[in-house]
Design a protein around this motif. Sequence first.
Motif, short mmCIF file in Angstrom:
data_model
loop_
_atom_site.label_atom_id
_atom_site.label_comp_id
_atom_site.label_asym_id
_atom_site.label_seq_id
_atom_site.Cartn_x
_atom_site.Cartn_y
_atom_site.Cartn_z
N LEU A 381 9.27 85.12 35.89
CA LEU A 381 8.96 84.72 37.27
C LEU A 381 10.22 84.45 38.08
CD1 LEU A 381 5.90 82.36 36.66
CD2 LEU A 381 5.88 84.59 37.78
N ALA A 382 11.31 84.08 37.42
CA ALA A 382 12.56 83.82 38.12
C ALA A 382 13.03 85.06 38.89
CB ALA A 382 13.64 83.39 37.13
N TRP A 383 12.75 86.25 38.37
CA TRP A 383 13.13 87.48 39.07
C TRP A 383 12.43 87.57 40.42
CZ3 TRP A 383 16.88 90.88 37.95
CH2 TRP A 383 17.38 90.92 36.65
N LEU A 384 11.15 87.18 40.47
CA LEU A 384 10.38 87.31 41.71
C LEU A 384 10.86 86.38 42.81
CD1 LEU A 384 6.70 87.64 40.39
CD2 LEU A 384 8.45 89.40 40.65
N VAL A 385 11.50 85.29 42.42
CA VAL A 385 11.99 84.33 43.41
C VAL A 385 13.47 84.58 43.73
CG1 VAL A 385 12.38 81.89 43.89
CG2 VAL A 385 10.33 82.60 42.63
N ALA A 386 14.28 84.76 42.71
CA ALA A 386 15.72 84.82 42.89
C ALA A 386 16.19 86.10 43.58
CB ALA A 386 16.43 84.68 41.54
N VAL A 387 15.59 87.25 43.24
CA VAL A 387 16.04 88.51 43.83
C VAL A 387 15.81 88.57 45.34
CG1 VAL A 387 15.63 91.01 43.89
CG2 VAL A 387 15.91 89.85 41.70
N PRO A 388 14.60 88.28 45.85
CA PRO A 388 14.43 88.27 47.31
C PRO A 388 15.34 87.26 48.01
CG PRO A 388 12.30 88.33 46.22
CD PRO A 388 13.32 88.07 45.16
N LEU A 389 15.55 86.11 47.36
CA LEU A 389 16.43 85.10 47.97
C LEU A 389 17.86 85.63 48.08
CD1 LEU A 389 16.81 82.23 49.03
CD2 LEU A 389 17.18 81.47 46.66
N ALA A 390 18.35 86.25 47.03
CA ALA A 390 19.71 86.79 47.05
C ALA A 390 19.84 87.91 48.07
CB ALA A 390 20.10 87.29 45.66
N TYR A 391 18.86 88.80 48.11
CA TYR A 391 18.91 89.93 49.05
C TYR A 391 18.83 89.48 50.51
CZ TYR A 391 18.45 93.31 45.23
OH TYR A 391 18.67 94.07 44.12
N SER A 392 18.22 88.33 50.74
CA SER A 392 18.14 87.82 52.12
C SER A 392 19.53 87.52 52.69
CB SER A 392 17.27 86.57 52.17
OG SER A 392 17.89 85.47 51.52
N PHE A 393 20.50 87.28 51.80
CA PHE A 393 21.88 87.02 52.23
C PHE A 393 22.74 88.28 52.24
CE2 PHE A 393 20.56 82.89 50.40
CZ PHE A 393 20.80 82.07 51.49
N THR A 394 22.36 89.30 51.46
CA THR A 394 23.27 90.44 51.27
C THR A 394 22.86 91.71 52.00
OG1 THR A 394 22.09 91.10 49.24
CG2 THR A 394 23.94 89.58 49.00
N VAL A 395 21.57 92.01 52.05
CA VAL A 395 21.12 93.29 52.60
C VAL A 395 21.45 93.41 54.08
CG1 VAL A 395 19.09 94.69 53.13
CG2 VAL A 395 19.32 93.63 50.87
N ARG A 396 21.32 92.34 54.83
CA ARG A 396 21.57 92.40 56.27
C ARG A 396 23.01 92.82 56.58
NH1 ARG A 396 18.50 90.51 60.18
NH2 ARG A 396 17.27 89.33 58.67
#
Length: 479
Positions: A381-396
């Motif tokens: 479940l950590a993948w489902l929370v941590a990945v979107p959180l990290a991408y919110s800072f990097t993808v933009r």
Amino acid sequence: MSIERKAISALKWASAAKLVSQIVSWAGTLVVVRLLTPEDYGLMAKVSVVCAIAAAIAEFGLEAAIVRWAELARDDLRKLYGVSLLFGAAITLVVAASAPLFALLFHEPRMTWPVACASLQIVIASVAVVPSALWTRELTFRPLAKIEMVVGIVSIAVTVLLAYLGMGVWSLVIGMLAGAVVRSSALLAFGERVSPLFSVHGIGEQLKFGLTLASGRISYIALVQSDIMIGSAFLSTVQIGRYSVALQLATLPMTKVMGTINQIMLPAVARQQDDMPRARQNLFKSVSLVATIAFPVLWGLSSIAPELVQVLFGPKWLEIVPALMILPLIVPIRMVSNILYTTSLALGNRALELRNTIINFLVLPTGFYIGAHWGLVGLCLAWLVAVPLAYSFTVRAVARFIGVRISGLLAECAAPAAASAIMYGAVAALRLVLDGWPTVVTLVTLIVAGALVYVAVMALISRRHLVTALNFSRTMLTG
């Protein structure tokens, strides 16, 4: 031939190689999984963490440096080869000598000798870095594809034989080494060879590029392996084995397909740096294509996990079902994001690559540490929370550098994601109707019904995505 045509031709051959090798590999893996135990796979997962990070250090980004510089003097190429050999030999010796320390770190004394032996793959790979890089740089993937097919067949054949003979985790270690030997031997036999020159004079720029890239790659590999490293402190080797098998299944399309796409995109996009509108157009096409395929395949895998595990792996692996239902859900997002990161890297933004890795390094391991307190399911479940959180800072930041809008990228993913969600619901509802049917029949029925629902919904809400996928398929077949 245009860059697009060369890239498609390269992708065609690389995909064919991956398809053949994966068919053979997974046919053999189904046998191996039934012969080995979750404990064997857990032990190999820990060995792989050490060797993957060490291999990234040893490679030092030198292959990418050769790919990046289209015009490279012969002596400079020889010097890069010399550095590669030195790094490969040195890191191999360090890892082999430190094997007892790694065993202590992972609380697993049985991994000492497997780590020492598996480290040989590092120096084996370093001897063939030049022919591999030169073929990649020129998008000459036909010989590489043939070699990869042979490597896949040899590796799994050795693994199956040794597993049948009761060799346990050693069947996985030796099978991996056999593949590495075959690959390097074939590259040296059929590729362009140079003699090493042990000097760094005149290759400072290439080494700087390699160091920056290697720093990012080492951090990235340490990052993606951090789940095993952190999980090993909370989960038993058996649980780690179950987790690693579920993760391997869930990320198979990303590790195989995206590995091929990224390998081709790096030189292809690098050649389009002076034509950014064209590069952006190809980026959107790639995102659209990957989203159209990845969402239904990965979310579909999640939806049929109970039947799939029971039919393919047998009763002793049923405890991986919850993990296999959770892990594939995040993979399509990771695949789409990887396309952006590769495009940014190919355009020369090394600093942004390093920044993104640092952000991921702060967020993902923290999520794994928190999730691992709740066992196997918590780690997943950590993948489902941590990945979107990290991408919110990097993808933009990556999108801004390339010159594309996030809204445009989301639009390419929206229809496939929506259709896949409807498909998931249809599969869950149909499972209730099929209750009591033989498991094999249920599995086949769910797969067929899910595929039909997805295509039907996509035809209603975004026929364009289907047309793009069909046109790409025709291009791949006709070349």
